[in-house]
Scaffold this active site. Structure first.
Site, PDB file in Angstrom:
ATOM      1  N   GLU A 273      15.229  11.738  -3.895  1.00 28.24           N
ATOM      2  CA  GLU A 273      14.455  10.556  -3.513  1.00 28.24           C
ATOM      3  C   GLU A 273      14.987   9.945  -2.218  1.00 28.24           C
ATOM      4  OE1 GLU A 273      11.597   9.401  -5.052  1.00 28.24           O
ATOM      5  OE2 GLU A 273      11.857  11.373  -5.987  1.00 28.24           O
ATOM      6  N   TRP A 276      13.452  11.963   0.357  1.00 26.62           N
ATOM      7  CA  TRP A 276      12.023  11.641   0.513  1.00 26.62           C
ATOM      8  C   TRP A 276      11.851  10.544   1.567  1.00 26.62           C
ATOM      9  CZ3 TRP A 276       7.488  13.707  -0.673  1.00 26.62           C
ATOM     10  CH2 TRP A 276       6.335  12.916  -0.680  1.00 26.62           C
ATOM     11  N   TRP A 357      -7.568   3.428   2.483  1.00 25.51           N
ATOM     12  CA  TRP A 357      -6.143   3.270   2.199  1.00 25.51           C
ATOM     13  C   TRP A 357      -5.479   2.219   3.072  1.00 25.51           C
ATOM     14  CZ3 TRP A 357      -2.926   4.368   6.315  1.00 25.51           C
ATOM     15  CH2 TRP A 357      -3.441   5.221   7.312  1.00 25.51           C
TER      16      TRP A 357
END
Length: 470
Positions: A273, A276, A357
């Site tokens: 993560e 990421w 979005w």
């Protein structure tokens, strides 16, 4: 060699440890002048991020005072402020830690060129990331567009050990005049929400270190599974501190690696993560359009709706879908949102409600205390399907089935939605104290019916996606 002062321009690097720029400045032996600028780019921050930044700056000023330095505050164009302060103090240069979002890059490029044009030293340092975006390349020399190959490329790389916290530093003899932080009113746009969110923030370097230690001492063991459960304390919650540089990413990486080598389950997933986040910055450096345009140009013709009444219900946490609404209300109460919640609310807005979005991206930018330009952009485009490593067009998260899987006892939903329980808890009630009065929301109002039937919304999204792909 020179003994001229160095202006240390702090931005999102508000810490004393694992701070390459500060460590190099102290090692130089030169007098140091720490500076924070409320420039046009910083003024443009959303309400929650700007308020939280003010807390970070205030705490960092106290940290600097403990090592013998004063933080000067100035407001205005970054270049104009730096030039004026250099004239006032006779500083020989300006140093700063690099940032990578488009607005920061544009500003810093102009500043560096102008200062060097005056014959001044202008140095930028790494420190915000584990890897500079240009230092990671594919075998063909390009940049990575998919996360898994990026992870494979960097997971075994050596990461320099973080420098220890600076304990003492040499300041200038005469400190320049400084603005008063309170007069900047960085929290003004938060209005009454600030008092609610303040109960949940953990400000400063010491708080960040405690968070990391507490996470690695316990929750990391179950992280691989618990990170998906918004009703449990299963994550590190370090995103808030990373955003303002109250903890260095190298410190997190090395602590996570130690935990992994000690056999603590979940540590490698945690490290993934962290990478990421690196991937998000890799992408925003190489394709800055990700922050404002569809990363995949073929999505430019997709029939997303502009802002609309359904999106307003989404913003208010009143869609009639409890998992969606609980996540939105969590954001207003705590300033952050669980990552599983972020995926669900983004999918619901862009797919079930067929809304662009960018509507959601801008709202998160205004409401998150842990807002990060790269992670926010990549996250929204991932959920919408228009971005790198995106969810396939046919993946439409169903809030009901997601709730059954990740909030099986409905604890998360009850925690934040007062209308779902006869005796709501403090966080459920706090939602009504945090949101704008103009919304006219009250715990006594009935919980709304769903804006759209989930099956109908999914079918509509798939039809639109299918038409785009035909």
């Amino acid at each position: 060699m020179t003994d001229a002062p160095v202006i240390l321009w702090f931005r999102r690097d508000l810490r004393l440890a694992d701070q390459p720029m500060l460590a190099a400045a102290v090692a130089s032996g030169r007098p140091l002048l720490p500076l924070f600028i409320l420039d046009l780019e910083t003024e443009a921050l959303g309400a929650a991020a700007k308020w939280r930044l003010g807390l970070a700056v205030d705490e960092f000023a106290r940290s600097l005072a403990r090592i013998g330095l004063q933080l000067t505050l100035r407001r205005g164009s970054a270049l104009a402020v730096l030039r004026a302060l250099q004239v006032e103090t006779g500083a020989g240069g300006v140093w700063w830690s690099r940032l990578y979002d488009p607005a920061a890059v544009a500003r810093d490029t102009v500043v560096k060129a102008a200062l060097k044009g005056q014959g001044l030293e202008a140095r930028s340092f790494a420190g915000h990331l584990l890897h500079e975006p240009w230092d990671v390349a594919t075998g063909a020399g390009g940049f990575y567009r998919v996360y898994t190959p990026f992870w494979r490329a960097v997971r075994a790389r050596d990461i320099a050990a973080p420098a220890p916290a600076v304990r003492a530093a040499r300041g200038v003899v005469d400190w320049p005049a400084s603005d008063r932080l309170q007069e900047w009113r960085l929290g003004a746009a938060m209005q009454r929400g600030a008092a609610v969110v303040a109960r949940h923030v953990r400000v400063g370097e010491a708080a960040a270190a405690d968070r990391l230690a507490g996470f690695l001492d316990g929750p990391v063991a179950a992280y691989a599974e618990a990170r998906n459960l918004p009703g449990v304390e299963g994550t590190s919650r370090l995103s808030e501190n990373l955003t303002y540089g109250e903890i260095g990413v190298r410190s997190i990486w090395h602590a996570g690696m130690r935990a992994m080598h000690e056999g603590r389950a979940g540590a490698e997933t945690f490290l993934r993560e962290i990478v990421w986040r690196e991937f998000a910055y890799h992408l925003i450096h190489h394709s800055p359009e990700i922050a404002t345009r569809n990363w995949k140009p073929e999505w430019d013709g997709f029939p997303w709706r502009a802002d609309n009444p359904d999106a307003e219900a989404w913003r208010r946490g009143m869609t009639g879908e409890p998992f969606v609404d609980a996540a939105m209300r969590e954001m207003y109460v705590t300033g952050t949102m669980h990552n599983r919640g972020r995926m669900i609310v983004a999918s619901y807005l862009t797919k079930h409600l067929m809304t662009d979005w960018r509507v959601g991206l801008r709202w998160f930018e205004d409401c998150l205390t842990d807002w990060d330009p790269a992670a926010n952009a990549m996250g929204w485009q991932w959920a919408a399907g228009s971005g790198p490593d995106a969810a396939p067009y046919f993946r439409v998260f169903n809030p009901e089935t997601q709730a059954e899987k990740f909030d099986p006892d409905a604890g998360y939903r009850r925690r934040f939605i007062a209308e779902l329980t006869p005796d709501p808890g403090p966080d459920a009630r706090a939602f009504f104290a945090a949101v704008p009065r103009s919304w006219q929301l009250d715990a006594q109002l009935p919980y709304p019916s769903p804006r759209v039937a989930l099956a109908e919304g999914r079918a509509r999204a798939l039809a639109a996606y299918g038409a785009r792909n035909s």
